[in-house]
Design a protein around this motif. Structure first.
Motif, PDB file in Angstrom:
ATOM      1  N   GLU A  35       0.964  -1.195   0.066  1.00 19.27           N
ATOM      2  CA  GLU A  35       0.159  -0.049   0.082  1.00 19.27           C
ATOM      3  C   GLU A  35       0.869   1.026  -0.043  1.00 19.27           C
ATOM      4  O   GLU A  35       1.629   1.330   0.803  1.00 19.27           O
ATOM      5  CB  GLU A  35      -0.869  -0.118   1.178  1.00 19.27           C
ATOM      6  CG  GLU A  35      -1.717   1.347   1.406  1.00 19.27           C
ATOM      7  CD  GLU A  35      -2.423   1.645   0.218  1.00 19.27           C
ATOM      8  OE1 GLU A  35      -3.315   1.345  -0.250  1.00 19.27           O
ATOM      9  OE2 GLU A  35      -2.175   3.257  -0.019  1.00 19.27           O
ATOM     10  N   SER A 177      -5.405   6.677  -4.815  1.00 17.95           N
ATOM     11  CA  SER A 177      -5.888   6.071  -6.060  1.00 17.95           C
ATOM     12  C   SER A 177      -5.526   6.998  -7.157  1.00 17.95           C
ATOM     13  O   SER A 177      -6.087   7.951  -7.303  1.00 17.95           O
ATOM     14  CB  SER A 177      -7.273   6.007  -6.040  1.00 17.95           C
ATOM     15  OG  SER A 177      -7.736   5.369  -4.538  1.00 17.95           O
ATOM     16  N   GLU A 453     -12.237  -1.180  -8.169  1.00 16.91           N
ATOM     17  CA  GLU A 453     -12.487  -0.038  -9.150  1.00 16.91           C
ATOM     18  C   GLU A 453     -11.572  -0.025 -10.321  1.00 16.91           C
ATOM     19  O   GLU A 453     -11.972   0.898 -11.175  1.00 16.91           O
ATOM     20  CB  GLU A 453     -12.578   1.117  -8.334  1.00 16.91           C
ATOM     21  CG  GLU A 453     -13.448   2.096  -8.912  1.00 16.91           C
ATOM     22  CD  GLU A 453     -13.503   3.449  -7.874  1.00 16.91           C
ATOM     23  OE1 GLU A 453     -14.025   3.549  -6.911  1.00 16.91           O
ATOM     24  OE2 GLU A 453     -12.982   4.827  -8.656  1.00 16.91           O
ATOM     25  N   LEU A 466     -18.854   0.103  -2.710  1.00 10.56           N
ATOM     26  CA  LEU A 466     -18.006  -0.465  -1.676  1.00 10.56           C
ATOM     27  C   LEU A 466     -18.389  -1.785  -1.930  1.00 10.56           C
ATOM     28  O   LEU A 466     -17.493  -2.615  -1.680  1.00 10.56           O
ATOM     29  CB  LEU A 466     -18.213   0.072  -0.341  1.00 10.56           C
ATOM     30  CG  LEU A 466     -17.400   1.400  -0.230  1.00 10.56           C
ATOM     31  CD1 LEU A 466     -17.700   2.045   1.205  1.00 10.56           C
ATOM     32  CD2 LEU A 466     -15.617   0.693   0.079  1.00 10.56           C
TER      33      LEU A 466
HETATM   34  C1  LIG Z   1     -15.805  11.023  -1.373  1.00 10.14           C
HETATM   35  C2  LIG Z   1     -16.023   9.475  -1.638  1.00 10.14           C
HETATM   36  C3  LIG Z   1     -17.171   8.982  -1.093  1.00 10.14           C
HETATM   37  C4  LIG Z   1     -17.613   7.694  -1.233  1.00 10.14           C
HETATM   38  N1  LIG Z   1     -18.730   7.002  -0.465  1.00 10.14           N
HETATM   39  C5  LIG Z   1     -18.931   5.878  -0.507  1.00 10.14           C
HETATM   40  C6  LIG Z   1     -19.899   5.142   0.023  1.00 10.14           C
HETATM   41  O1  LIG Z   1     -20.429   5.775   0.872  1.00 10.14           O
HETATM   42  N2  LIG Z   1     -20.500   3.968  -0.383  1.00 10.14           N
HETATM   43  C7  LIG Z   1     -19.888   3.233  -1.388  1.00 10.14           C
HETATM   44  O2  LIG Z   1     -20.231   2.262  -1.609  1.00 10.14           O
HETATM   45  N3  LIG Z   1     -18.871   3.827  -1.993  1.00 10.14           N
HETATM   46  C8  LIG Z   1     -18.183   4.977  -1.633  1.00 10.14           C
HETATM   47  N4  LIG Z   1     -17.290   5.452  -2.646  1.00 10.14           N
HETATM   48  C9  LIG Z   1     -16.698   4.678  -3.613  1.00 10.14           C
HETATM   49  C10 LIG Z   1     -15.871   3.556  -2.841  1.00 10.14           C
HETATM   50  O3  LIG Z   1     -14.949   4.357  -1.904  1.00 10.14           O
HETATM   51  C11 LIG Z   1     -14.938   3.101  -3.949  1.00 10.14           C
HETATM   52  O4  LIG Z   1     -15.660   2.755  -5.019  1.00 10.14           O
HETATM   53  C12 LIG Z   1     -14.224   1.987  -3.371  1.00 10.14           C
HETATM   54  O5  LIG Z   1     -13.257   2.473  -2.321  1.00 10.14           O
HETATM   55  C13 LIG Z   1     -13.025   1.234  -4.210  1.00 10.14           C
HETATM   56  O6  LIG Z   1     -12.253   0.349  -3.700  1.00 10.14           O
HETATM   57  P1  LIG Z   1     -11.071  -0.258  -4.527  1.00 10.14           P
HETATM   58  O7  LIG Z   1     -10.363  -1.176  -3.389  1.00 10.14           O
HETATM   59  O8  LIG Z   1     -11.001  -0.591  -5.676  1.00 10.14           O
HETATM   60  O9  LIG Z   1      -9.894   1.179  -4.495  1.00 10.14           O
HETATM   61  P2  LIG Z   1      -9.376   2.262  -3.280  1.00 10.14           P
HETATM   62  O10 LIG Z   1     -10.545   2.144  -2.159  1.00 10.14           O
HETATM   63  O11 LIG Z   1      -9.213   3.578  -4.177  1.00 10.14           O
HETATM   64  O12 LIG Z   1      -8.181   1.488  -2.906  1.00 10.14           O
HETATM   65  C14 LIG Z   1      -6.904   1.531  -3.837  1.00 10.14           C
HETATM   66  C15 LIG Z   1      -5.834   1.577  -3.021  1.00 10.14           C
HETATM   67  O13 LIG Z   1      -4.520   1.173  -3.654  1.00 10.14           O
HETATM   68  C16 LIG Z   1      -3.634   1.830  -3.488  1.00 10.14           C
HETATM   69  N5  LIG Z   1      -2.492   2.280  -4.468  1.00 10.14           N
HETATM   70  C17 LIG Z   1      -2.720   2.688  -5.636  1.00 10.14           C
HETATM   71  N6  LIG Z   1      -1.563   2.756  -6.387  1.00 10.14           N
HETATM   72  C18 LIG Z   1      -0.760   2.078  -5.807  1.00 10.14           C
HETATM   73  C19 LIG Z   1       0.610   1.722  -5.888  1.00 10.14           C
HETATM   74  N7  LIG Z   1       1.317   2.259  -7.198  1.00 10.14           N
HETATM   75  N8  LIG Z   1       1.224   1.219  -5.070  1.00 10.14           N
HETATM   76  C20 LIG Z   1       0.651   0.653  -3.737  1.00 10.14           C
HETATM   77  N9  LIG Z   1      -0.557   1.034  -3.384  1.00 10.14           N
HETATM   78  C21 LIG Z   1      -1.504   1.803  -4.645  1.00 10.14           C
HETATM   79  C22 LIG Z   1      -4.362   3.285  -2.929  1.00 10.14           C
HETATM   80  O14 LIG Z   1      -3.233   3.993  -2.005  1.00 10.14           O
HETATM   81  C23 LIG Z   1      -5.345   2.699  -2.380  1.00 10.14           C
HETATM   82  O15 LIG Z   1      -5.293   2.584  -0.862  1.00 10.14           O
HETATM   83  C24 LIG Z   1     -16.813   6.987  -2.256  1.00 10.14           C
HETATM   84  C25 LIG Z   1     -15.797   7.132  -2.827  1.00 10.14           C
HETATM   85  C26 LIG Z   1     -15.362   8.690  -2.530  1.00 10.14           C
HETATM   86  C27 LIG Z   1     -14.161   9.321  -3.429  1.00 10.14           C
END
Ligand SMILES: Cc1cc2nc3c(=O)[nH]c(=O)nc-3n(C[C@H](O)[C@H](O)[C@H](O)COP(=O)(O)OP(=O)(O)OC[C@H]3O[C@@H](n4cnc5c(N)ncnc54)[C@H](O)[C@@H]3O)c2cc1C
Length: 484
Positions: A35, A177, A453, A466
């Motif tokens: 991370e 992200s 995502e 989520l």
């Molecule tokens: C303001 C806001 C409010 C939201 N509210 C809601 C809600 O209430 N309910 C809901 O269902 N969804 C909500 N969402 C959407 C939801 O948060 C996302 O769809 C979800 O977090 C996606 O999960 P993910 O694991 O794919 O990506 P992320 O949660 O974005 O995690 C990706 C991770 O990868 C890491 N990363 C990226 N590149 C690298 C790299 N090169 N090396 C190491 N680590 C890396 C990042 O640091 C991050 O921690 C919200 C989004 C936002 C922006």
């Protein structure tokens, strides 16, 4: 430097990566999560305005209607970890949950940080190692044994028999992200569906003082071309209230930076919250979709539930060069004749009122409008609908038909949209055609998995995004571990 080996490397410790880590480690695999941020789950912390609407407990048929991409791709992941199991999972981590109206689930503390603690705790207790401040820069395949070799910016290297890409999309880059996973997907031959911001504010024409993004590199062509995620690393520490993007950050055509100052018109609307209104999206003269509910005018533009619900289609149309207009109906469900009759009877009442004697038509019209909408909306409404008053200076009349029309179809031509600096999700991403839905393994690279995502998956607001991340993360981790 020594290479640290594990069965499974998970790139990204967000919602999907943490679930992948938990599922894989529970199967007995050795798991390392890499991370880039100082703490995992940074984006989860800001979800649901810090309250974390972590899922939606609708059954699949209703849930899938809120997925804006190919919903069937998600079906196996959903059934593997459906919302009610997610609820049980969090309760088992001693996190009580509540389900509110619209089937939306929250931690009963309404603290997103409790959800992060629960997910991180579960992954760690299952045996996963979470390495923070480990920004992955390169992903290679060792031709000798087919393992994945991953390098971090600080020089650390890791190797894994399986690789799970869980790096998220492009929205709110200060959470970490920054779209890095797209690059590795593309380098390894996967197709990318063009990205664009979704669940974002739509900016009406004239709402901002200048509608030219001042500092941010606006990329009019393909979203991801020429973007160097390494530049994002130099950004100042993340702050919710400082949505300034790193230089060179990709933005599609039509992006208007959230930080652009408001015009007088924008200032007159900003902060107004409307309940029970309808918003219709019109693209190139054709009505595309209508939504009824709550709407907010913010420093970004038009947002809130109905604005967000239309934003995906609106942004897509703008990116493709379409003309986009929104029609705001302040009195949805009231037939035009009934509305006109009501306006006339209200007008008669106002004219009879002794306090109206000294008033001009214009000032009495404001009184009438004040009975129909929040007072702050009256001035911008009048400014946008000059045809309501007709006749000469000494003989001004109200055109009730024009007034009814303006109340039910207040037009806002859309100049652009707020981009990745403040959108909730990224639409587009790694094509689901290149990924097996039953395991989330790539069809092109054996041992490589995608979840969350970074995939071409996005959904409406309401806990759906989520849940998509949790379900796909869980399935990717489980499949990777089972394949060892
Ligand atoms: C303001 C806001 C409010 C939201 N509210 C809601 C809600 O209430 N309910 C809901 O269902 N969804 C909500 N969402 C959407 C939801 O948060 C996302 O769809 C979800 O977090 C996606 O999960 P993910 O694991 O794919 O990506 P992320 O949660 O974005 O995690 C990706 C991770 O990868 C890491 N990363 C990226 N590149 C690298 C790299 N090169 N090396 C190491 N680590 C890396 C990042 O640091 C991050 O921690 C919200 C989004 C936002 C922006």
């Amino acid at each position: 430097m020594l290479t640290i080996a594990a069965d499974i490397l998970i790139l990204g410790g967000g919602a999907s990566g943490l679930l992948a880590a938990y599922a894989a480690a529970r199967e007995g695999a050795s798991v390392i999560v890499l991370e880039k941020m100082p703490r995992p789950g940074r984006k989860i912390m800001i979800t649901g305005k810090g309250r974390c609407n972590f899922t939606n407990v609708k059954p699949w048929d209703a849930f899938s209607r809120h997925i804006r991409t190919k919903a069937n791709f998600l079906r196996p992941a959903f059934y593997n970890l459906p919302p009610e199991v997610m609820l049980d999972f969090l309760e088992a981590q001693r996190l009580p949950v509540v389900v509110e109206h619209g089937d939306r689930a929250f931690p009963s503390s309404y603290k997103a940080s409790d959800v992060v603690d629960a997910l991180v705790g579960a992954a760690r207790r299952a045996g996963a190692q979470i390495q923070t401040e480990a920004e992955v820069t390169d992903v290679l395949r060792d031709p000798a044994d087919g393992s994945f070799v991953v390098s971090c910016r600080d020089g650390r290297t890791f190797s894994g028999l399986r690789l799970v890409v869980a790096t998220g999309g492009l929205s709110y880059p200060r959470t970490g992200s920054t779209g890095d996973g797209y690059r590795w997907a593309r380098q390894s031959g996967h197709r990318l569906v063009e990205c664009f911001p979704s669940l974002t504010a739509l900016v009406p024409k004239g709402y901002k003082l200048t509608e030219v993004a001042p500092t941010v590199g606006q990329v009019a062509a393909k979203v991801l071309s020429g973007y160097d995620p390494g530049q994002a690393r130099k950004a100042t520490p993340w702050q919710e209230e400082a949505p300034v993007l790193p230089p060179g950050y990709p933005q599609p055509a039509g992006h208007l930076d959230r930080a652009l100052p408001l015009s007088e018109f924008g200032r007159s609307l900003c902060g107004i919250h409307l309940r029970n209104v309808a918003l219709t999206l019109v693209v190139n003269g054709n009505e595309v979709r209508s939504e009824t509910g709550e709407l907010d005018f913010t420093d970004g533009g038009i947002e809130g539930p109905v604005g967000f619900a239309l934003s995906r289609d609106a942004v897509k149309a703008i990116v493709n060069g379409g003309k986009v207009r929104l029609l705001l109906d302040l009195k949805p469900g009231v037939p035009p004749e009934e509305l006109q009759a009501r306006l006339k009877s209200l007008w008669a009442e106002i004219q009879k009122d002794p306090r109206s004697r000294s008033g001009t038509i214009r000032s009495l019209l404001k009184v009438l409008l004040g009975k129909l909408m929040p007072w702050e909306l009256v001035a911008p409404f009048l400014q946008s609908a000059p045809a309501i008053l007709s006749g000469r200076k000494d003989n001004v009349r109200i055109d009730f038909s024009a007034l009814a029309q303006a109340l039910t179809a207040w037009p806002f031509d859309v100049a652009g949209f707020v981009g990745y600096e403040r959108c909730v999700v990224t639409a587009g991403g790694v094509s689901t055609d290149d990924v097996l839905p039953k395991t989330l393994e790539s069809r092109l690279v054996k041992g490589m998995y995608f979840c969350g995502e970074v995939l071409d998956i996005d959904a409406d607001t309401g806990g759906y995004n989520l849940q998509c991340a949790f379900s796909t993360g869980y399935l990717a981790g489980l499949s990777a571990a089972k394949s060892l």
